[in-house]
Design an enzyme around this catalytic site. Structure first.
Site, PDB file in Angstrom:
ATOM      1  N   GLU A  86      46.269  40.314  45.525  1.00  0.00           N
ATOM      2  CA  GLU A  86      45.006  40.546  44.825  1.00  0.00           C
ATOM      3  C   GLU A  86      44.950  39.691  43.566  1.00  0.00           C
ATOM      4  OE1 GLU A  86      42.804  43.883  42.066  1.00  0.00           O
ATOM      5  OE2 GLU A  86      44.253  44.586  43.572  1.00  0.00           O
ATOM      6  N   ARG A 105      39.729  37.826  36.272  1.00  0.00           N
ATOM      7  CA  ARG A 105      39.737  38.048  34.823  1.00  0.00           C
ATOM      8  C   ARG A 105      39.970  36.763  34.043  1.00  0.00           C
ATOM      9  NH1 ARG A 105      43.762  43.361  34.602  1.00  0.00           N
ATOM     10  NH2 ARG A 105      42.745  44.504  36.306  1.00  0.00           N
ATOM     11  N   LYS A 113      40.194  52.662  46.400  1.00  0.00           N
ATOM     12  CA  LYS A 113      41.156  52.413  45.332  1.00  0.00           C
ATOM     13  C   LYS A 113      41.082  53.585  44.347  1.00  0.00           C
ATOM     14  CE  LYS A 113      41.720  49.264  41.363  1.00  0.00           C
ATOM     15  NZ  LYS A 113      41.310  47.961  40.789  1.00  0.00           N
TER      16      LYS A 113
END
Length: 212
Positions: free
Chosen positions: A47, A51, A134
């Site tokens: 993943e 950011r 999640k």
């Protein structure tokens, strides 16, 4: 891609290994050797969080690594979804879920792990067909005991808890019947990335891959 189809694909990704590395990549040159080290260590699902400015380039580079399944984390907007899918992301992860984000993933055919932290949020997503979610932020939301409690009345939803998950507490989450895998950043610490310590990262990946 319907929510049910997305969840089936998300489950396949989550079951590749007990840990999905959550990666913050600032230097795109790190992407390829990092992916190779993690895959070699037994963690094929990767993943890459959106950011940093390097994230999309990192997804594109990592998608070329044999045996790796690269996804995009921190999906917040439809534009994020489109950019991630165009770069080669095979799945997406979001901290929460909005209608626009869910619609974008359906439209783009990107399997999504939508974020939820409460029973109500889990139920709303379940109503839409998301049976794999999640749990975020995991530790701040009560940790493994909270996730276990959610699983009692809602056993049909399975999770990838992320947020504060470490080597020290990962087994507690993985022992739960409603946990498929965990997400964690400890397998690729910033100091090792900066040093280019790919052997060290591979060793951390092997340790994480051995969790059950």
């Amino acid at each position: 891609m319907t929510p049910a189809e997305q969840s089936r694909r998300a489950a396949e990704v989550c079951m590749l290994a007990p840990v999905v590395p959550v990666l913050v990549i600032e230097d795109p040159e790190h992407a390829l050797p990092l992916a190779k080290a993690l895959v070699a260590g037994g963690l094929p699902a990767l993943e890459v969080t959106l950011r940093t400015p390097a994230a999309i380039d990192a997804i594109r580079a990592m998608s070329e690594v044999p045996g790796g399944v690269v996804g995009a984390g921190t999906l917040l907007t439809p534009a994020d979804v489109k950019a991630a899918k165009a770069a080669g992301a095979k799945f997406g992860v979001s901290p929460g879920a909005t209608e626009r984000l869910l619609d974008a993933c359906e439209d783009e055919g990107l399997a999504l792990l939508p974020g939820a932290a409460t029973a109500t949020e889990v139920m709303v997503l379940l109503e839409k067909g998301y049976t794999v979610q999640k749990f975020f932020p995991a530790e701040a939301s009560g940790g493994a005991p909270a996730l276990k409690a959610i699983g009692a009345p809602i056993p049909q939803v399975r999770f990838c808890p992320t947020g504060g998950v470490t080597l020290a507490n990962a087994r507690e989450y993985l022992s739960l019947s409603n946990t498929l895998c965990v997400g964690g950043s400890w397998v690729a610490p910033k100091e090792r990335l900066v040093k280019g310590d790919w052997a060290g990262i591979e060793a951390l990946a092997r340790e994480a891959a051995a969790l059950s």
